[in-house]
Design an enzyme around this catalytic site. Structure first.
Site, PDB file in Angstrom:
ATOM      1  N   GLY A  36       0.849  -1.204   0.000  1.00  0.00           N
ATOM      2  CA  GLY A  36       0.000   0.000   0.000  1.00  0.00           C
ATOM      3  C   GLY A  36       0.884   1.254   0.000  1.00  0.00           C
ATOM      4  N   HIS A  37       1.901   1.254   0.866  1.00  0.00           N
ATOM      5  CA  HIS A  37       2.834   2.394   0.900  1.00  0.00           C
ATOM      6  C   HIS A  37       3.588   2.510  -0.428  1.00  0.00           C
ATOM      7  CE1 HIS A  37       2.633   1.481   5.373  1.00  0.00           C
ATOM      8  NE2 HIS A  37       2.295   2.760   5.339  1.00  0.00           N
ATOM      9  N   LYS A 149      -7.594   4.053   2.186  1.00  0.00           N
ATOM     10  CA  LYS A 149      -7.968   3.143   3.273  1.00  0.00           C
ATOM     11  C   LYS A 149      -8.276   3.938   4.541  1.00  0.00           C
ATOM     12  CE  LYS A 149      -6.191   1.232   6.383  1.00  0.00           C
ATOM     13  NZ  LYS A 149      -5.654   0.670   7.585  1.00  0.00           N
ATOM     14  N   ASP A 150      -7.477   4.979   4.798  1.00  0.00           N
ATOM     15  CA  ASP A 150      -7.738   5.850   5.948  1.00  0.00           C
ATOM     16  C   ASP A 150      -8.561   7.035   5.451  1.00  0.00           C
ATOM     17  OD1 ASP A 150      -6.178   4.435   8.014  1.00  0.00           O
ATOM     18  OD2 ASP A 150      -4.519   4.859   6.677  1.00  0.00           O
ATOM     19  N   VAL A 176      -5.009  -0.530  -1.581  1.00  0.00           N
ATOM     20  CA  VAL A 176      -4.421  -1.741  -2.170  1.00  0.00           C
ATOM     21  C   VAL A 176      -4.880  -2.922  -1.316  1.00  0.00           C
ATOM     22  CG1 VAL A 176      -2.271  -2.910  -2.798  1.00  0.00           C
ATOM     23  CG2 VAL A 176      -2.441  -0.420  -2.991  1.00  0.00           C
ATOM     24  N   SER A 186      -0.497  -2.042   8.090  1.00  0.00           N
ATOM     25  CA  SER A 186       0.621  -2.495   8.932  1.00  0.00           C
ATOM     26  C   SER A 186       0.081  -3.334  10.087  1.00  0.00           C
ATOM     27  CB  SER A 186       1.392  -1.301   9.477  1.00  0.00           C
ATOM     28  OG  SER A 186       1.794  -0.477   8.402  1.00  0.00           O
TER      29      SER A 186
HETATM   30  O1  PAF Z   1      -1.510   7.108   8.059  1.00  0.00           O
HETATM   31  C1  PAF Z   1      -0.477   7.126   8.779  1.00  0.00           C
HETATM   32  O2  PAF Z   1       0.409   6.288   8.661  1.00  0.00           O
HETATM   33  C2  PAF Z   1      -0.335   8.215   9.830  1.00  0.00           C
HETATM   34  O3  PAF Z   1      -1.565   8.539  10.391  1.00  0.00           O
HETATM   35  C3  PAF Z   1       0.401   9.471   9.305  1.00  0.00           C
HETATM   36  C4  PAF Z   1      -0.358  10.139   8.204  1.00  0.00           C
HETATM   37  C5  PAF Z   1       1.783   9.075   8.823  1.00  0.00           C
HETATM   38  C6  PAF Z   1       0.573  10.477  10.455  1.00  0.00           C
HETATM   39  O4  PAF Z   1       1.302   9.952  11.511  1.00  0.00           O
END
Ligand code: PAF
Length: 284
Positions: A36-37, A149-150, A176, A186
């Site tokens: 996803g990242h 996703k968030d 993803v 994670s």
């Molecule tokens: O989505 C994340 O991983 C976190 O909330 C973020 C945006 C890096 C802020 O700490």
């Protein structure tokens, strides 16, 4: 690839890149990187020619009793992924670098942070908005990349950037998924093999929602009841919420019309998992 631990060094490296006429793309993360990242990094590379990834498990967005301590921190593996992906600069500050003393200044985005996860994680979005504001001020990117996703986080950050006239674009990238539909997170690594199988029901419930909307059902009460039925097939799933909200205001809607977000949060064993789908009833 450069790895910087201080604000000063990030600023110097970004300044040099800018001096070379480069456009800065920024992917904020808490590490434990997964595909996803990687998709966010790929998107950043398409929009920009100098990509910065931050890796920082932000203590201010975790509540009491949440997983701050046990949140995975595989820094060497994360750096390897960034290297492989052609990231230019990783910012991996310590908590003391980000919060050198008691923090007196916080960013609170009102209203949008009250529903959905806001009901279950008080203070979470204040921590997210504050750390993102700080990271944006440190990195000063042209664009920052967040995952759908968030979904609530993305809406909150977009609003903060608009309300505070921050000079960057927020790009939200598609979720993803694993082959069985589970959204990459994670926190999936907290799941035992049997809980991991159970987790597929989260996406099944969202697919049911999509099918019902596609079939012309507009009563969100009916849709939510069916989604809950699917989740209830798994005794280990403890539902926090199943909601259908307006995609921009995040307020619950009784009838489907226009752009809606169907969002689910559950507890499954040691993990809290969230997922959502966006639907535009007018675009069917
Ligand atoms: O989505 C994340 O991983 C976190 O909330 C973020 C945006 C890096 C802020 O700490």
């Amino acid at each position: 690839m450069e790895v910087a631990k201080t604000t000063e060094s990030v600023r110097a490296l970004v300044k040099t890149a800018r001096g070379q006429g480069k456009r800065i793309g920024f992917v904020p993360t808490m590490g434990a990187l997964h595909i996803g990242h990687v998709s966010l990094i790929e998107a950043a590379k398409q929009h920009a020619n100098f990509v910065v990834v931050s890796i920082f498990v932000n203590p201010t967005q975790f509540g009491v009793g949440e997983d701050f301590e046990k949140y995975p921190r595989p820094i060497e593996h994360d750096l390897e992924i960034c290297r492989e992906q052609g990231v230019d600069l990783v910012f991996a500050p310590t908590p003391a670098e980000m919060y050198p003393g008691e923090n007196f200044t916080w960013v609170t985005v009102e209203k949008l942070t009250e529903p959905l996860c806001g009901q279950f994680r008080p203070g979470h979005f204040r921590g997210v908005a504050t750390v993102c504001a700080k990271l944006f001020n440190i990195v000063q990117p042209d664009a920052a990349f967040f995952g759908q996703k968030d979904a609530q986080q993305a809406v909150v950050i977009k609003r903060m950037v608009a309300d505070l006239n921050m000079p960057l674009e927020i790009v939200v990238c598609p979720t993803v998924r694993e082959p069985d539909g589970l959204a990459m997170s994670s926190r999936n690594q907290y799941l035992s093999p049997s809980r991991r199988k159970d987790a597929a029901y989260i996406y099944k419930s969202l697919q049911k929602c999509r099918q019902m909307i596609d079939a012309g059902i507009t009563d969100t009460g009916k849709i939510i009841a069916e989604m809950r039925k699917i989740l209830s097939q798994v005794p280990a799933i403890k539902i926090e919420y199943v909601s259908i909200v307006d995609a921009e205001t995040l307020q619950s809607v009784d009838r489907i019309a226009g752009k809606v977000l169907a969002a689910v949060a559950v507890r499954l064993g040691p993990a809290r998992l969230i997922d959502n789908i966006l639907m535009d009833a007018k675009k069917k």
